[in-house]
Scaffold this motif. Structure first.
Motif, PDB file in Angstrom:
ATOM      1  N   PHE A  69      46.681  34.561  47.057  1.00 44.15           N
ATOM      2  CA  PHE A  69      46.725  33.304  47.805  1.00 44.15           C
ATOM      3  C   PHE A  69      45.418  32.986  48.508  1.00 44.15           C
ATOM      4  CE2 PHE A  69      51.226  34.362  47.524  1.00 44.15           C
ATOM      5  CZ  PHE A  69      51.688  33.186  46.992  1.00 44.15           C
TER       6      PHE A  69
ATOM      7  N   ARG B 230      42.416  32.779  47.062  1.00 47.79           N
ATOM      8  CA  ARG B 230      41.444  32.084  46.218  1.00 47.79           C
ATOM      9  C   ARG B 230      41.216  30.691  46.774  1.00 47.79           C
ATOM     10  NH1 ARG B 230      44.242  32.663  40.696  1.00 47.79           N
ATOM     11  NH2 ARG B 230      43.801  30.438  40.799  1.00 47.79           N
TER      12      ARG B 230
ATOM     13  N   ASP C 178      40.716  27.860  45.279  1.00 46.01           N
ATOM     14  CA  ASP C 178      41.491  26.794  44.647  1.00 46.01           C
ATOM     15  C   ASP C 178      42.908  26.757  45.202  1.00 46.01           C
ATOM     16  OD1 ASP C 178      41.981  29.237  43.292  1.00 46.01           O
ATOM     17  OD2 ASP C 178      42.620  28.185  41.485  1.00 46.01           O
ATOM     18  N   LYS C 179      43.462  27.918  45.524  1.00 42.42           N
ATOM     19  CA  LYS C 179      44.815  27.954  46.104  1.00 42.42           C
ATOM     20  C   LYS C 179      44.806  27.423  47.535  1.00 42.42           C
ATOM     21  CE  LYS C 179      46.822  31.346  43.122  1.00 42.42           C
ATOM     22  NZ  LYS C 179      48.136  31.033  42.681  1.00 42.42           N
TER      23      LYS C 179
ATOM     24  N   GLN D 268      44.518  23.664  47.276  1.00 39.64           N
ATOM     25  CA  GLN D 268      45.823  23.086  46.928  1.00 39.64           C
ATOM     26  C   GLN D 268      46.742  23.061  48.142  1.00 39.64           C
ATOM     27  OE1 GLN D 268      46.919  21.680  43.975  1.00 39.64           O
ATOM     28  NE2 GLN D 268      48.720  21.158  45.160  1.00 39.64           N
ATOM     29  N   LYS D 269      46.758  24.136  48.905  1.00 38.89           N
ATOM     30  CA  LYS D 269      47.644  24.234  50.066  1.00 38.89           C
ATOM     31  C   LYS D 269      47.294  23.210  51.141  1.00 38.89           C
ATOM     32  CE  LYS D 269      49.182  27.413  53.673  1.00 38.89           C
ATOM     33  NZ  LYS D 269      49.118  28.784  54.185  1.00 38.89           N
TER      34      LYS D 269
ATOM     35  N   PRO E  38      43.583  21.294  43.957  1.00 35.90           N
ATOM     36  CA  PRO E  38      42.799  22.524  43.860  1.00 35.90           C
ATOM     37  C   PRO E  38      41.302  22.309  43.630  1.00 35.90           C
ATOM     38  CG  PRO E  38      43.945  22.151  41.815  1.00 35.90           C
ATOM     39  CD  PRO E  38      44.425  21.092  42.781  1.00 35.90           C
TER      40      PRO E  38
ATOM     41  N   SER F 270      37.932  23.241  46.138  1.00 39.10           N
ATOM     42  CA  SER F 270      37.561  24.610  46.496  1.00 39.10           C
ATOM     43  C   SER F 270      36.058  24.709  46.771  1.00 39.10           C
ATOM     44  CB  SER F 270      37.963  25.585  45.395  1.00 39.10           C
ATOM     45  OG  SER F 270      37.381  25.218  44.165  1.00 39.10           O
TER      46      SER F 270
END
Length: 65
Positions: free
Chosen positions: A2, A4, A6-7, A10-11, A16, A19
């Motif tokens: 979690f 990363r 990109d994650k 997204q969150k 994503p 990043s």
């Protein structure tokens, strides 16, 4: 998994692809997410639209120099 970028993008942004912006906002890590030690607190710029506008304005001002 979690942590990363990109994650995280997204969150927090619902997309994503931002990043790169999170990495740019944490220059002390040299722009490589794999060099960030586990458990490190990183900066996530918010609100996204306003911070992106500031980033692009600063970049344009730099390019004019």
């Amino acid at each position: 998994g979690f942590t990363r970028m990109d994650k995280l993008s997204q969150k927090y942004y619902g997309n994503p692809t931002y990043s790169w912006f999170i990495l740019q906002s944490n220059p002390q890590f040299g722009g490589l997410e794999f060099d960030i030690p586990d458990g490190t607190i990183i900066r996530i710029p918010f609100p996204l639209k306003q911070r992106l506008e500031e980033f692009f304005q600063a970049t344009n001002n730099y390019l004019k120099l």
